[in-house]
Design an enzyme around this catalytic site. Structure first.
Site, mmCIF file in Angstrom:
data_model
loop_
_atom_site.group_PDB
_atom_site.id
_atom_site.type_symbol
_atom_site.label_atom_id
_atom_site.label_comp_id
_atom_site.label_asym_id
_atom_site.label_seq_id
_atom_site.Cartn_x
_atom_site.Cartn_y
_atom_site.Cartn_z
ATOM 1 N N VAL A 191 26.494 22.699 67.432
ATOM 2 C CA VAL A 191 26.267 23.205 66.079
ATOM 3 C C VAL A 191 25.493 22.134 65.297
ATOM 4 O O VAL A 191 25.718 20.937 65.483
ATOM 5 C CB VAL A 191 27.610 23.564 65.387
ATOM 6 C CG1 VAL A 191 28.517 22.354 65.268
ATOM 7 C CG2 VAL A 191 27.401 24.217 64.048
ATOM 8 N N CYS B 107 24.724 16.402 70.969
ATOM 9 C CA CYS B 107 25.805 15.463 70.646
ATOM 10 C C CYS B 107 26.793 15.982 69.606
ATOM 11 O O CYS B 107 27.801 15.333 69.338
ATOM 12 C CB CYS B 107 25.212 14.126 70.195
ATOM 13 S SG CYS B 107 24.085 14.236 68.795
ATOM 14 N N HIS B 108 26.554 17.126 69.045
ATOM 15 C CA HIS B 108 27.424 17.653 67.974
ATOM 16 C C HIS B 108 27.649 19.134 68.200
ATOM 17 O O HIS B 108 26.886 19.949 67.690
ATOM 18 C CB HIS B 108 26.756 17.411 66.619
ATOM 19 C CG HIS B 108 27.629 17.719 65.444
ATOM 20 N ND1 HIS B 108 27.685 18.967 64.856
ATOM 21 C CD2 HIS B 108 28.475 16.943 64.732
ATOM 22 C CE1 HIS B 108 28.514 18.943 63.823
ATOM 23 N NE2 HIS B 108 29.001 17.712 63.733
ATOM 24 N N PHE B 109 28.542 19.534 68.918
ATOM 25 C CA PHE B 109 29.533 18.845 69.731
ATOM 26 C C PHE B 109 29.288 19.200 71.186
ATOM 27 O O PHE B 109 28.800 20.292 71.476
ATOM 28 C CB PHE B 109 30.946 19.294 69.347
ATOM 29 C CG PHE B 109 31.290 19.013 67.913
ATOM 30 C CD1 PHE B 109 31.756 17.759 67.547
ATOM 31 C CD2 PHE B 109 31.130 19.982 66.936
ATOM 32 C CE1 PHE B 109 32.102 17.503 66.225
ATOM 33 C CE2 PHE B 109 31.463 19.720 65.625
ATOM 34 C CZ PHE B 109 31.945 18.488 65.258
#
EC number: 4.2.1.59
Length: 171
Positions: free
Chosen positions: A76, A69-71
């Protein structure tokens, strides 16, 4: 009683359940917010300031929850999770020293990010150097810390502050 100077993942999970330092005392967060797999060294001597130090590790694999979810398309580890891990370790230090109460992060001085943790990394290492421990109505630790990935330093934080409170009602 001799203090333990290294802790396994199972020890840290016991701490997250409130079983390591006793009910109402310092706890680590439960997975997924527990950002440490093991503490390889903890001492109330040594470190940059001669007041204590911790070294801890997190194993990295591409399946860790935050990479999804990041990203999206650019995975990362969020830098704030590395910062939180350092606060987790300062709070653990207070519990390990026998200070009663529940831990709360209280802030930090300067934080610098100059690298990143990618899903291709193998291991994150946290180094915490205790500057000061204040004991009174509030037991407080102040420390400097760093985060390295595969041997390369990528974040630093000065003046990490964590307190332990016997009551968090009015916090």
């Amino acid at each position: 009683m001799t203090k333990q100077h290294a802790f396994t993942r199972e020890d840290l999970l016991r701490c997250s359940r409130g079983e390591l330092f006793g009910p109402g005392n310092a706890q680590l967060p439960a997975p997924n917010m527990l950002m440490v797999d093991r503490i390889t060294h903890i001492s109330d001597e040594g470190g940059k300031f001669g007041k204590g130090e911790l070294v801890a590790e997190l194993d990295i694999n591409p399946d860790l929850w935050f990479f999804a979810c990041h990203f999206e398309g650019d995975p990362v580890m969020p830098g704030c999770l590395g910062l939180d891990a350092m606060w987790q370790l300062v709070g653990f230090y207070l519990g390990w020293q026998g200070n009663p109460g529940r831990g709360r992060a209280l802030g930090s001085g300067e934080v610098k990010f100059f690298g990143q943790v990618l899903p291709t990394a193998k291991k994150v290492t946290y180094n915490i150097h205790i500057k000061r421990v204040l004991k009174g109505k509030l037991n407080l630790a102040i420390a400097d810390g760093s985060v390295s990935v595969d041997g390369r330093e990528i974040y630093t934080a000065e003046g990490l502050r964590v307190g332990v409170f016997t009551s968090t009602e009015n916090f």
